[in-house]
Design a protein around this motif. Structure first.
Motif, PDB file in Angstrom:
ATOM      1  N   THR A 203       0.858  -1.216   0.122  1.00  0.00           N
ATOM      2  CA  THR A 203      -0.013  -0.033  -0.027  1.00  0.00           C
ATOM      3  C   THR A 203       0.957   1.086  -0.086  1.00  0.00           C
ATOM      4  O   THR A 203       1.846   1.316   0.910  1.00  0.00           O
ATOM      5  N   LEU A 204       0.699   1.992  -0.912  1.00  0.00           N
ATOM      6  CA  LEU A 204       1.543   3.366  -1.058  1.00  0.00           C
ATOM      7  C   LEU A 204       1.024   4.255  -0.006  1.00  0.00           C
ATOM      8  O   LEU A 204      -0.097   4.523   0.298  1.00  0.00           O
ATOM      9  N   GLU A 205       2.020   4.722   0.978  1.00  0.00           N
ATOM     10  CA  GLU A 205       1.698   5.468   1.963  1.00  0.00           C
ATOM     11  C   GLU A 205       2.321   7.168   1.742  1.00  0.00           C
ATOM     12  O   GLU A 205       1.933   7.996   2.432  1.00  0.00           O
ATOM     13  N   HIS A 206       3.553   7.330   0.877  1.00  0.00           N
ATOM     14  CA  HIS A 206       4.092   8.480   0.895  1.00  0.00           C
ATOM     15  C   HIS A 206       4.742   8.641  -0.713  1.00  0.00           C
ATOM     16  O   HIS A 206       5.138   7.402  -0.878  1.00  0.00           O
ATOM     17  N   MET A 207       4.645   9.743  -1.112  1.00  0.00           N
ATOM     18  CA  MET A 207       5.281   9.842  -2.384  1.00  0.00           C
ATOM     19  C   MET A 207       6.156  10.894  -2.281  1.00  0.00           C
ATOM     20  O   MET A 207       5.638  12.114  -1.989  1.00  0.00           O
ATOM     21  N   ILE A 208       7.429  11.273  -2.480  1.00  0.00           N
ATOM     22  CA  ILE A 208       8.108  12.386  -2.589  1.00  0.00           C
ATOM     23  C   ILE A 208       8.714  12.664  -3.923  1.00  0.00           C
ATOM     24  O   ILE A 208       9.348  11.826  -4.653  1.00  0.00           O
ATOM     25  N   GLU A 209       8.777  13.790  -4.203  1.00  0.00           N
ATOM     26  CA  GLU A 209       9.588  14.415  -5.590  1.00  0.00           C
ATOM     27  C   GLU A 209      10.374  15.663  -5.289  1.00  0.00           C
ATOM     28  O   GLU A 209       9.830  16.700  -5.402  1.00  0.00           O
ATOM     29  N   PRO A 210      11.517  15.327  -4.769  1.00  0.00           N
ATOM     30  CA  PRO A 210      12.386  16.422  -4.337  1.00  0.00           C
ATOM     31  C   PRO A 210      12.821  17.138  -5.693  1.00  0.00           C
ATOM     32  O   PRO A 210      13.319  16.663  -6.438  1.00  0.00           O
ATOM     33  N   ALA A 211      13.282  18.375  -5.283  1.00  0.00           N
ATOM     34  CA  ALA A 211      13.800  19.080  -6.411  1.00  0.00           C
ATOM     35  C   ALA A 211      15.234  18.697  -6.626  1.00  0.00           C
ATOM     36  O   ALA A 211      15.884  18.225  -5.392  1.00  0.00           O
ATOM     37  N   PRO A 212      16.006  18.735  -7.545  1.00  0.00           N
ATOM     38  CA  PRO A 212      17.263  18.616  -7.614  1.00  0.00           C
ATOM     39  C   PRO A 212      18.274  19.168  -6.588  1.00  0.00           C
ATOM     40  O   PRO A 212      18.047  20.500  -6.365  1.00  0.00           O
ATOM     41  N   PRO A 213      19.286  18.549  -5.667  1.00  0.00           N
ATOM     42  CA  PRO A 213      19.874  19.337  -4.809  1.00  0.00           C
ATOM     43  C   PRO A 213      20.863  20.124  -5.294  1.00  0.00           C
ATOM     44  O   PRO A 213      21.314  20.239  -6.393  1.00  0.00           O
ATOM     45  N   PRO A 214      21.447  21.062  -4.304  1.00  0.00           N
ATOM     46  CA  PRO A 214      22.036  22.097  -4.723  1.00  0.00           C
ATOM     47  C   PRO A 214      23.550  21.635  -5.499  1.00  0.00           C
ATOM     48  O   PRO A 214      23.961  22.249  -6.272  1.00  0.00           O
ATOM     49  N   GLY A 215      24.174  20.691  -4.761  1.00  0.00           N
ATOM     50  CA  GLY A 215      25.301  20.108  -5.567  1.00  0.00           C
ATOM     51  C   GLY A 215      25.304  19.707  -6.872  1.00  0.00           C
ATOM     52  O   GLY A 215      26.003  20.110  -7.566  1.00  0.00           O
ATOM     53  N   PHE A 216      24.117  19.088  -7.175  1.00  0.00           N
ATOM     54  CA  PHE A 216      23.698  18.812  -8.825  1.00  0.00           C
ATOM     55  C   PHE A 216      23.498  20.083  -9.393  1.00  0.00           C
ATOM     56  O   PHE A 216      24.043  20.215 -10.463  1.00  0.00           O
ATOM     57  N   VAL A 217      22.828  20.901  -8.905  1.00  0.00           N
ATOM     58  CA  VAL A 217      22.585  22.329 -10.033  1.00  0.00           C
ATOM     59  C   VAL A 217      23.791  22.849  -9.966  1.00  0.00           C
ATOM     60  O   VAL A 217      24.111  23.375 -11.095  1.00  0.00           O
ATOM     61  N   ALA A 218      24.760  22.852  -9.050  1.00  0.00           N
ATOM     62  CA  ALA A 218      26.052  23.641  -9.129  1.00  0.00           C
ATOM     63  C   ALA A 218      26.808  22.996 -10.483  1.00  0.00           C
ATOM     64  O   ALA A 218      27.642  23.815 -10.989  1.00  0.00           O
ATOM     65  N   ARG A 219      26.760  21.670 -10.589  1.00  0.00           N
ATOM     66  CA  ARG A 219      27.562  20.967 -11.515  1.00  0.00           C
ATOM     67  C   ARG A 219      26.869  21.066 -13.032  1.00  0.00           C
ATOM     68  O   ARG A 219      27.337  20.730 -13.670  1.00  0.00           O
ATOM     69  N   ALA A 220      25.375  21.082 -12.980  1.00  0.00           N
ATOM     70  CA  ALA A 220      24.837  21.226 -14.141  1.00  0.00           C
ATOM     71  C   ALA A 220      24.042  22.558 -14.210  1.00  0.00           C
ATOM     72  O   ALA A 220      22.608  22.466 -13.924  1.00  0.00           O
ATOM     73  N   PRO A 221      24.547  23.856 -14.592  1.00  0.00           N
ATOM     74  CA  PRO A 221      23.886  24.974 -14.299  1.00  0.00           C
ATOM     75  C   PRO A 221      22.561  25.047 -15.134  1.00  0.00           C
ATOM     76  O   PRO A 221      21.500  25.900 -14.917  1.00  0.00           O
ATOM     77  N   GLU A 222      22.568  24.473 -16.073  1.00  0.00           N
ATOM     78  CA  GLU A 222      21.272  24.344 -16.902  1.00  0.00           C
ATOM     79  C   GLU A 222      20.052  24.074 -16.130  1.00  0.00           C
ATOM     80  O   GLU A 222      18.973  24.413 -16.359  1.00  0.00           O
ATOM     81  N   TYR A 223      20.072  23.150 -15.054  1.00  0.00           N
ATOM     82  CA  TYR A 223      19.040  22.961 -14.180  1.00  0.00           C
ATOM     83  C   TYR A 223      18.556  23.808 -13.387  1.00  0.00           C
ATOM     84  O   TYR A 223      17.615  23.949 -12.883  1.00  0.00           O
ATOM     85  N   GLU A 224      19.178  25.154 -13.180  1.00  0.00           N
ATOM     86  CA  GLU A 224      18.715  26.135 -12.602  1.00  0.00           C
ATOM     87  C   GLU A 224      17.366  26.657 -13.098  1.00  0.00           C
ATOM     88  O   GLU A 224      16.391  27.019 -12.356  1.00  0.00           O
ATOM     89  N   ALA A 225      17.174  26.494 -14.434  1.00  0.00           N
ATOM     90  CA  ALA A 225      15.931  26.945 -14.813  1.00  0.00           C
ATOM     91  C   ALA A 225      14.808  25.923 -14.727  1.00  0.00           C
ATOM     92  O   ALA A 225      13.598  26.390 -14.946  1.00  0.00           O
TER      93      ALA A 225
END
Length: 240
Positions: A203-225
Motif C-alpha cells: 500500500t502506497l503511503e508516501h510519495m516524494i518528488e524532491p527538487a534537484p539538490p544544490p550540489g547537482f545544480v552547481a555542476r549542471a547550471p542548465e538545471y537552474e531553469a
C-alpha cells in the motif's frame, strides 16, 4: 542486462560513490536512512557497491543485507567493508524466506529490470506484514522516450525547457550515459509502478518528488531553469 553492469561496474563506482555524485550524497543516502530508521532487518536490493547498505547499517539497523546481480559490484561492496553482508542474486528470485525483512530498499534499480512484476512479488514476499518498501526511481517523465533538455535558440527570446516524449508508452532502450558506456532503461508510467505495488499487497503511503539538490545544480547550471521539475521519485509503501 547483467553483463552491462558487470562491464561498467567500475565506471559506476567512480562516478556515483564515495561522494562523487551529489544526488546520492545530498539526497538519496539521507532519504534511505530516514525512511528505514527504526527497522532492524533491511534488504538493499540492487545494492551496487553497498553505499546505501552501509548508510543504513551505520544509522543503526542491526541486520542489513545487500543483493546485486553483478559479481563486480558485490566484490567491491565486500572490499569496502562495513557491517552489511552481501550476496549475488536476482531480484525476481530472491534467496530468502517469506517475511525475512522489516524493510526493503531498491534505489534506481527497478527501471533496469525487465521482470518488474516478479520483482515486486518477491519484495512483498520477503517483507513482514507491516514492513516498509522504499522505492527510488528516476522520475518516469525524465525517462520518457524522446525526452530531453531543449535549448531553443530559434525562438525570440530563446527558451530552455525539458521536453517530455511519449509518456504513456512503455519502452526499453540502451542509453549512452557516458563515452562508451551503454545502460538499459525501461520507461514505465508512474501508474505502472503504483498499480504493481497494489497488486502484490503493498500500500502506497508516501510519495516524494524532491527538487534537484544544490550540489547537482552547481555542476549542471542548465538545471537552474527547471529546479521545479524533479529528477527523482521516491515511493514508500507498506506490506499489508
Amino acid at each position: 542486462m547483467s553483463d552491462l553492469w558487470e562491464r561498467h561496474a567500475a565506471w559506476w563506482q567512480r562516478g556515483f560513490t564515495d561522494g562523487a555524485d551529489p544526488e546520492y550524497s545530498e539526497q538519496m543516502l539521507p532519504l534511505a536512512a530516514t525512511w528505514t530508521a527504526g527497522f532492524d532487518r533491511v534488504l538493499d536490493l540492487g545494492c551496487g557497491e553497498g553505499q546505501i547498505a552501509r548508510q543504513i547499517g551505520s544509522a543503526g539497523a542491526r541486520f542489513v543485507v545487500g543483493l546485486d546481480r553483478s559479481h563486480n559490484q558485490v566484490r567491491a561492496a565486500v572490499a569496502r567493508g562495513g557491517t552489511p553482508g552481501y550476496l549475488v542474486g536476482d531480484a525476481a528470485e530472491l534467496p530468502f524466506g517469506g517475511g525475512s525483512f522489516e524493510a526493503v530498499v531498491a534505489c534506481l534499480v527497478l527501471e533496469h529490470l525487465g521482470r518488474l512484476d516478479d520483482a515486486l512479488a518477491e519484495i512483498a514476499r520477503v517483507l513482514r506484514r507491516g514492513g516498509r518498501f522504499v522505492l527510488f526511481l528516476n522520475h518516469p517523465f525524465v525517462q520518457t522516450p524522446g525526452s530531453g533538455w531543449i535549448d531553443d535558440q530559434v525562438l525570440d527570446p530563446p527558451e530552455q525547457y525539458w521536453r517530455v516524449g511519449a509518456y504513456l508508452s512503455e519502452d526499453y532502450r540502451l542509453e549512452e550515459v557516458d563515452n562508451g558506456v551503454r545502460i538499459g532503461f525501461h520507461h514505465r508510467p508512474l501508474s505502472r509502478y503504483v498499480n504493481g505495488l497494489a497488486d502484490v499487497g503493498l500500500t502506497l503511503e508516501h510519495m516524494i518528488e524532491p527538487a534537484p539538490p544544490p550540489g547537482f545544480v552547481a555542476r549542471a547550471p542548465e538545471y537552474e531553469a527547471i529546479t521545479e521539475l524533479p529528477r527523482l521519485l521516491v515511493l514508500i509503501a507498506r506490506r499489508r
